[in-house]
Design a protein around this motif. Structure first.
Motif, mmCIF file in Angstrom:
data_model
loop_
_atom_site.group_PDB
_atom_site.id
_atom_site.type_symbol
_atom_site.label_atom_id
_atom_site.label_comp_id
_atom_site.label_asym_id
_atom_site.label_seq_id
_atom_site.Cartn_x
_atom_site.Cartn_y
_atom_site.Cartn_z
ATOM 1 N N ALA A 278 0.840 -1.205 0.000
ATOM 2 C CA ALA A 278 0.000 0.000 0.000
ATOM 3 C C ALA A 278 0.872 1.251 0.000
ATOM 4 O O ALA A 278 0.644 2.179 -0.791
ATOM 5 C CB ALA A 278 -0.936 -0.014 1.202
ATOM 6 N N TYR A 279 1.868 1.310 0.872
ATOM 7 C CA TYR A 279 2.753 2.469 0.940
ATOM 8 C C TYR A 279 3.626 2.585 -0.306
ATOM 9 O O TYR A 279 3.954 3.691 -0.749
ATOM 10 C CB TYR A 279 3.626 2.398 2.192
ATOM 11 N N MET A 280 4.014 1.441 -0.872
ATOM 12 C CA MET A 280 4.883 1.444 -2.049
ATOM 13 C C MET A 280 4.183 2.005 -3.291
ATOM 14 O O MET A 280 4.841 2.434 -4.239
ATOM 15 C CB MET A 280 5.394 0.030 -2.332
ATOM 16 N N VAL A 281 2.859 1.966 -3.306
ATOM 17 C CA VAL A 281 2.122 2.494 -4.459
ATOM 18 C C VAL A 281 1.380 3.795 -4.121
ATOM 19 O O VAL A 281 0.483 4.228 -4.853
ATOM 20 C CB VAL A 281 1.140 1.451 -5.036
ATOM 21 N N GLY A 282 1.752 4.429 -2.996
ATOM 22 C CA GLY A 282 1.247 5.761 -2.717
ATOM 23 C C GLY A 282 -0.029 5.862 -1.909
ATOM 24 O O GLY A 282 -0.669 6.917 -1.909
ATOM 25 N N PHE A 283 -0.416 4.781 -1.215
ATOM 26 C CA PHE A 283 -1.584 4.835 -0.330
ATOM 27 C C PHE A 283 -1.104 4.939 1.112
ATOM 28 O O PHE A 283 -0.367 4.064 1.595
ATOM 29 C CB PHE A 283 -2.453 3.579 -0.486
ATOM 30 N N ASN A 284 -1.524 5.974 1.817
ATOM 31 C CA ASN A 284 -1.162 6.118 3.224
ATOM 32 C C ASN A 284 -2.062 5.318 4.151
ATOM 33 O O ASN A 284 -1.680 4.999 5.278
ATOM 34 C CB ASN A 284 -1.225 7.599 3.640
ATOM 35 N N ASP A 285 -3.233 5.003 3.677
ATOM 36 C CA ASP A 285 -4.233 4.313 4.485
ATOM 37 C C ASP A 285 -4.443 2.907 3.945
ATOM 38 O O ASP A 285 -4.923 2.726 2.822
ATOM 39 C CB ASP A 285 -5.543 5.108 4.457
ATOM 40 N N ARG A 286 -4.077 1.893 4.749
ATOM 41 C CA ARG A 286 -4.200 0.512 4.282
ATOM 42 C C ARG A 286 -5.648 0.139 3.996
ATOM 43 O O ARG A 286 -5.943 -0.570 3.037
ATOM 44 C CB ARG A 286 -3.620 -0.434 5.347
ATOM 45 N N LYS A 287 -6.576 0.602 4.837
ATOM 46 C CA LYS A 287 -7.990 0.259 4.641
ATOM 47 C C LYS A 287 -8.522 0.832 3.333
ATOM 48 O O LYS A 287 -9.257 0.177 2.592
ATOM 49 C CB LYS A 287 -8.824 0.767 5.824
ATOM 50 N N HIS A 288 -8.113 2.074 3.056
ATOM 51 C CA HIS A 288 -8.530 2.692 1.798
ATOM 52 C C HIS A 288 -7.942 1.945 0.610
ATOM 53 O O HIS A 288 -8.620 1.710 -0.405
ATOM 54 C CB HIS A 288 -8.091 4.154 1.774
ATOM 55 N N PHE A 289 -6.675 1.544 0.731
ATOM 56 C CA PHE A 289 -6.027 0.766 -0.319
ATOM 57 C C PHE A 289 -6.772 -0.542 -0.561
ATOM 58 O O PHE A 289 -7.064 -0.914 -1.710
ATOM 59 C CB PHE A 289 -4.574 0.477 0.063
ATOM 60 N N SER A 290 -7.100 -1.261 0.511
ATOM 61 C CA SER A 290 -7.793 -2.549 0.380
ATOM 62 C C SER A 290 -9.156 -2.370 -0.286
ATOM 63 O O SER A 290 -9.569 -3.185 -1.120
ATOM 64 C CB SER A 290 -7.967 -3.204 1.751
ATOM 65 N N LYS A 291 -9.833 -1.300 0.075
ATOM 66 C CA LYS A 291 -11.151 -1.029 -0.504
ATOM 67 C C LYS A 291 -11.052 -0.779 -2.005
ATOM 68 O O LYS A 291 -11.822 -1.329 -2.805
ATOM 69 C CB LYS A 291 -11.780 0.182 0.196
ATOM 70 N N GLU A 292 -10.078 0.059 -2.423
ATOM 71 C CA GLU A 292 -9.910 0.372 -3.837
ATOM 72 C C GLU A 292 -9.407 -0.838 -4.613
ATOM 73 O O GLU A 292 -9.812 -1.066 -5.757
ATOM 74 C CB GLU A 292 -8.926 1.548 -4.004
ATOM 75 N N PHE A 293 -8.541 -1.631 -3.999
ATOM 76 C CA PHE A 293 -8.009 -2.828 -4.646
ATOM 77 C C PHE A 293 -9.138 -3.822 -4.936
ATOM 78 O O PHE A 293 -9.228 -4.381 -6.036
ATOM 79 C CB PHE A 293 -6.947 -3.480 -3.761
ATOM 80 N N LYS A 294 -9.996 -4.031 -3.952
ATOM 81 C CA LYS A 294 -11.105 -4.977 -4.122
ATOM 82 C C LYS A 294 -12.092 -4.465 -5.165
ATOM 83 O O LYS A 294 -12.649 -5.244 -5.951
ATOM 84 C CB LYS A 294 -11.818 -5.216 -2.798
ATOM 85 N N LYS A 295 -12.301 -3.162 -5.192
ATOM 86 C CA LYS A 295 -13.218 -2.576 -6.170
ATOM 87 C C LYS A 295 -12.710 -2.818 -7.594
ATOM 88 O O LYS A 295 -13.493 -3.061 -8.514
ATOM 89 C CB LYS A 295 -13.355 -1.076 -5.901
ATOM 90 N N TYR A 296 -11.380 -2.802 -7.735
ATOM 91 C CA TYR A 296 -10.793 -2.936 -9.072
ATOM 92 C C TYR A 296 -10.611 -4.393 -9.490
ATOM 93 O O TYR A 296 -10.920 -4.773 -10.613
ATOM 94 C CB TYR A 296 -9.453 -2.203 -9.117
ATOM 95 N N PHE A 297 -10.116 -5.229 -8.574
ATOM 96 C CA PHE A 297 -9.802 -6.616 -8.911
ATOM 97 C C PHE A 297 -10.877 -7.616 -8.476
ATOM 98 O O PHE A 297 -10.737 -8.813 -8.727
ATOM 99 C CB PHE A 297 -8.459 -7.025 -8.283
ATOM 100 N N GLN A 298 -11.920 -7.114 -7.815
ATOM 101 C CA GLN A 298 -12.994 -7.976 -7.303
ATOM 102 C C GLN A 298 -12.501 -8.952 -6.236
ATOM 103 O O GLN A 298 -13.174 -9.940 -5.915
ATOM 104 C CB GLN A 298 -13.645 -8.775 -8.455
ATOM 105 N N LEU A 299 -11.306 -8.727 -5.719
ATOM 106 C CA LEU A 299 -10.732 -9.540 -4.637
ATOM 107 C C LEU A 299 -10.027 -8.589 -3.670
ATOM 108 O O LEU A 299 -9.418 -7.603 -4.092
ATOM 109 C CB LEU A 299 -9.706 -10.548 -5.181
ATOM 110 N N SER A 300 -10.084 -8.902 -2.381
ATOM 111 C CA SER A 300 -9.306 -8.129 -1.422
ATOM 112 C C SER A 300 -7.827 -8.465 -1.615
ATOM 113 O O SER A 300 -7.500 -9.500 -2.226
ATOM 114 C CB SER A 300 -9.736 -8.463 0.006
ATOM 115 N N PRO A 301 -6.910 -7.645 -1.121
ATOM 116 C CA PRO A 301 -5.482 -7.977 -1.247
ATOM 117 C C PRO A 301 -5.154 -9.366 -0.695
ATOM 118 O O PRO A 301 -4.395 -10.119 -1.315
ATOM 119 C CB PRO A 301 -4.798 -6.872 -0.441
ATOM 120 N N SER A 302 -5.738 -9.720 0.454
ATOM 121 C CA SER A 302 -5.472 -11.034 1.048
ATOM 122 C C SER A 302 -5.987 -12.153 0.151
ATOM 123 O O SER A 302 -5.314 -13.183 -0.042
ATOM 124 C CB SER A 302 -6.129 -11.144 2.429
#
Length: 312
Positions: A278-302
């Motif tokens: 999350a930090y390596m791609v410019g997201f300061n908030d892990r929860k926000h990153f996980s939310k956007e990631f799931k919205k895009y890939f239809q899967l949570s990071p985990s």
């Protein structure tokens, strides 16, 4: 005879006795038609309102550059019902306008005072901000050499005057459809997998330059559209229109998608936690990153990491 005039007298019969019933429309029927179908009311609708409704429905902007007032009006009148038309009597003013706004297509005469249509086309095609814009040249010069001159500097179509209005309209329609196909190609291939595309056209070179800037700044959480505008050297409006025209994405969405795509690549390398990526791609908030990631890939990071481990 010299200085003589001709007069025509037209007589119209009054009343309705000479008309068939099918030819008579009662005023009450017109009023009912206006109330029930206001969008098609051409008789009772104010001209300004009609123009506003047409403008709201127009998606593409056509720039017409022509020094002859009659020809310019003819072209504009042909297109105004389907497109938003912007008119200029010379290329210099058209180029100045394009410093802050860019059209979807350009129709230009070749023979104009000052900068001619060939130089106008060359200027448009050499600039990153406008190289993607389809360009149609109009000219009374019909020789093969002149056509070659126009097409060799990047013109997309060449019509000799007097031109057939339908041919002009079909050229515009086809070029805009080609733009839509290109937008699909870049939106689904270049933006998502830029390394897989062979860079050939000016459009691909521009997008590659854009991607390089975004990827270079990807760890910087403060990097945004404002900084991209500064880096790329275009006005905000021009950049937005250019990126939208080529990819179908808004600039902010494009930046976010590149961040998320990079995150997916990092997960494939193993060894990084969700917070680290999350930090390596410019997201300061892990929860926000996980939310956007799931919205895009239809899967949570985990879930994405788990899927990768099963595939390996």
């Amino acid at each position: 005879l010299p200085n003589s005039t001709t007069s025509f007298i037209i007589s119209l019969r009054t009343g309705k006795q000479h008309l068939d019933e099918s030819e008579i429309v009662l005023e009450s029927n017109l009023l009912n038609l206006a109330n029930n179908n206001s969008t098609n009311n051409l008789i009772l609708t104010n001209n300004d309102d009609l123009t506003a409704n047409q403008t709201n429905a127009k998606k593409h902007t056509i720039l017409v550059a022509e020094d002859n007032d009659e020809v310019r009006k003819l072209v504009a009148d042909l297109l105004v019902e389907k497109y938003k038309v912007i008119q200029f009597s010379n290329a210099e003013d058209a180029l100045k306008f394009m410093d802050t706004e860019i059209p979807d297509l350009i129709v230009s005469d070749i023979m104009m005072p000052g900068m001619d249509g060939l130089d106008f086309c060359k200027n448009v095609k050499l600039k990153d901000a406008s190289s993607h814009i389809p360009f149609i040249l109009l000219t009374a010069r019909a020789s093969l050499d002149h056509q070659i001159d126009g097409l060799s500097i990047g013109a997309d179509a060449y019509l000799s005057k007097p031109f057939n209005p339908q041919i002009l309209e079909l050229n515009i329609k086809n070029l805009l459809q080609a733009q839509a196909i290109m937008r699909q190609k870049f939106g689904h291939q270049f933006v998502l997998q830029p390394s897989a595309i062979n860079i050939v056209s000016p459009e691909e070179k521009f997008l590659n330059k854009l991607m390089n800037i975004i990827e270079r700044k990807i760890e910087d959480s403060t990097f945004d559209v404002n900084e991209l505008v500064s880096e790329i050297g275009m006005s905000r409006t021009v950049l937005y229109k250019k990126v939208q025209s080529l990819t179908g994405y808004a600039v902010a969405d494009l930046i976010k998608q590149i961040r998320l795509k990079k995150a997916a690549e990092l997960f494939k390398q193993n060894g990084y936690s969700v917070a680290e990526v999350a930090y390596m791609v410019g997201f300061n908030d892990r929860k926000h990153f996980s939310k956007e990631f799931k919205k895009y890939f239809q899967l949570s990071p985990s879930e994405y990491i788990q899927k990768l481990s099963l595939e390996n």
